[in-house]
Design a protein around this motif. Sequence first.
Motif, PDB file in Angstrom:
ATOM      1  N   VAL A  53       0.857  -1.151  -0.074  1.00  0.00           N
ATOM      2  CA  VAL A  53       0.085  -0.005  -0.212  1.00  0.00           C
ATOM      3  C   VAL A  53       0.888   1.106   0.101  1.00  0.00           C
ATOM      4  N   LEU A  54       0.617   2.264  -0.928  1.00  0.00           N
ATOM      5  CA  LEU A  54       1.491   3.457  -0.838  1.00  0.00           C
ATOM      6  C   LEU A  54       0.394   4.440  -0.614  1.00  0.00           C
ATOM      7  N   LEU A  55       1.025   5.572   0.393  1.00  0.00           N
ATOM      8  CA  LEU A  55       0.172   6.445   1.036  1.00  0.00           C
ATOM      9  C   LEU A  55       0.765   7.860   0.329  1.00  0.00           C
ATOM     10  N   THR A  56       0.205   8.667  -0.239  1.00  0.00           N
ATOM     11  CA  THR A  56       0.568   9.937  -0.678  1.00  0.00           C
ATOM     12  C   THR A  56       0.583  10.875   0.510  1.00  0.00           C
ATOM     13  N   HIS A  57       0.096  10.565   1.585  1.00  0.00           N
ATOM     14  CA  HIS A  57       0.108  11.432   2.838  1.00  0.00           C
ATOM     15  C   HIS A  57      -0.755  10.738   3.947  1.00  0.00           C
ATOM     16  N   GLY A  58      -0.535  11.349   5.072  1.00  0.00           N
ATOM     17  CA  GLY A  58      -1.046  10.716   6.172  1.00  0.00           C
ATOM     18  C   GLY A  58      -2.562  11.021   6.682  1.00  0.00           C
ATOM     19  N   HIS A  59      -3.043  11.875   6.104  1.00  0.00           N
ATOM     20  CA  HIS A  59      -4.565  12.252   6.381  1.00  0.00           C
ATOM     21  C   HIS A  59      -5.551  11.292   6.392  1.00  0.00           C
ATOM     22  N   GLY A 141       4.784  15.581   5.010  1.00  0.00           N
ATOM     23  CA  GLY A 141       5.112  14.227   4.156  1.00  0.00           C
ATOM     24  C   GLY A 141       4.459  13.942   2.851  1.00  0.00           C
ATOM     25  N   SER A 142       3.736  15.010   2.443  1.00  0.00           N
ATOM     26  CA  SER A 142       3.283  14.559   1.122  1.00  0.00           C
ATOM     27  C   SER A 142       4.175  14.228  -0.102  1.00  0.00           C
ATOM     28  N   VAL A 143       3.869  13.207  -0.642  1.00  0.00           N
ATOM     29  CA  VAL A 143       4.705  12.856  -1.664  1.00  0.00           C
ATOM     30  C   VAL A 143       3.748  12.615  -3.130  1.00  0.00           C
ATOM     31  N   LEU A 144       4.729  12.659  -4.250  1.00  0.00           N
ATOM     32  CA  LEU A 144       4.294  12.133  -5.554  1.00  0.00           C
ATOM     33  C   LEU A 144       4.652  10.795  -5.823  1.00  0.00           C
ATOM     34  N   PHE A 145       3.805  10.141  -6.486  1.00  0.00           N
ATOM     35  CA  PHE A 145       4.305   8.687  -6.993  1.00  0.00           C
ATOM     36  C   PHE A 145       4.133   8.779  -8.697  1.00  0.00           C
ATOM     37  N   ARG A 146       5.244   8.786  -9.334  1.00  0.00           N
ATOM     38  CA  ARG A 146       5.312   8.740 -10.627  1.00  0.00           C
ATOM     39  C   ARG A 146       5.728   7.316 -11.317  1.00  0.00           C
TER      40      ARG A 146
END
Length: 239
Positions: A53-59, A141-146
């Motif tokens: 599981v990939l999380l773009t951020h923690g909200h 800790g927001s991220v982008l996944f490309r």
Amino acid sequence: MLVAGFPADAFGTNCYVVATAPGEQCVVVDPGIGVLDQLDALLAEHRLHPAAVLLTHGHLDHTFSVAPVCGARGITAYVHPGDREMLADPSKGLSADLTSLFGGRLSYTEPDDVAELTDGATLTLAGLEIAVDHAPGHTGGSVLFRLPGAGSGWEADELCLSGDVLFAGSIGRTDLPGGSMPAMLASLRDKILPLADDTVVLPGHGPSTTIGRERASNPYLIEVAQAGGGRPAAPTRGL
């Protein structure tokens, strides 16, 4: 490549699955509130087997179902260390009003196996090569996944799962704990604007878009590209 998803009933948070093909392993991105039945149906439809599981951020609206999804399959959840504390205590990312909305009854534990994301890393999961870009602003800790877009159903060289960094016509709000408009504008300048125009953006809320479309019409990207001018109204989208 197979990319499919659906909006959660709560907050309209988009949950995605990505795989090399039907019948293969997949990654699940941002399993939010009340998504388990829909996710199970989507996995069954395409005969997919989650590998992570990939999380773009923690909200909370992006992470609520991460523990049951991971726990049922013994798989790892990936999150940036800047947001990891929200997996164990979602209230750290909520305003007082939102905490009150949930009634102060947030009983939550992080998954048994959590791996931390780093800026510039490439994850090799389920036969996919996934680039990680740290893009703070909505949260720390927001991220982008490309990942490559070839064969995904879109005419694009690249896909970008943008979480709540970039939406069609807007960006994620920056007024919650850990948010920062200066950090958001820097992320838009350094991580979003350099992407190719044909990059397809799969956001955390709302419809898909492209970098070219947003570069031409999104007031926040226009502001960053022009490095000045009038500030658009404060964004309010996302949790």
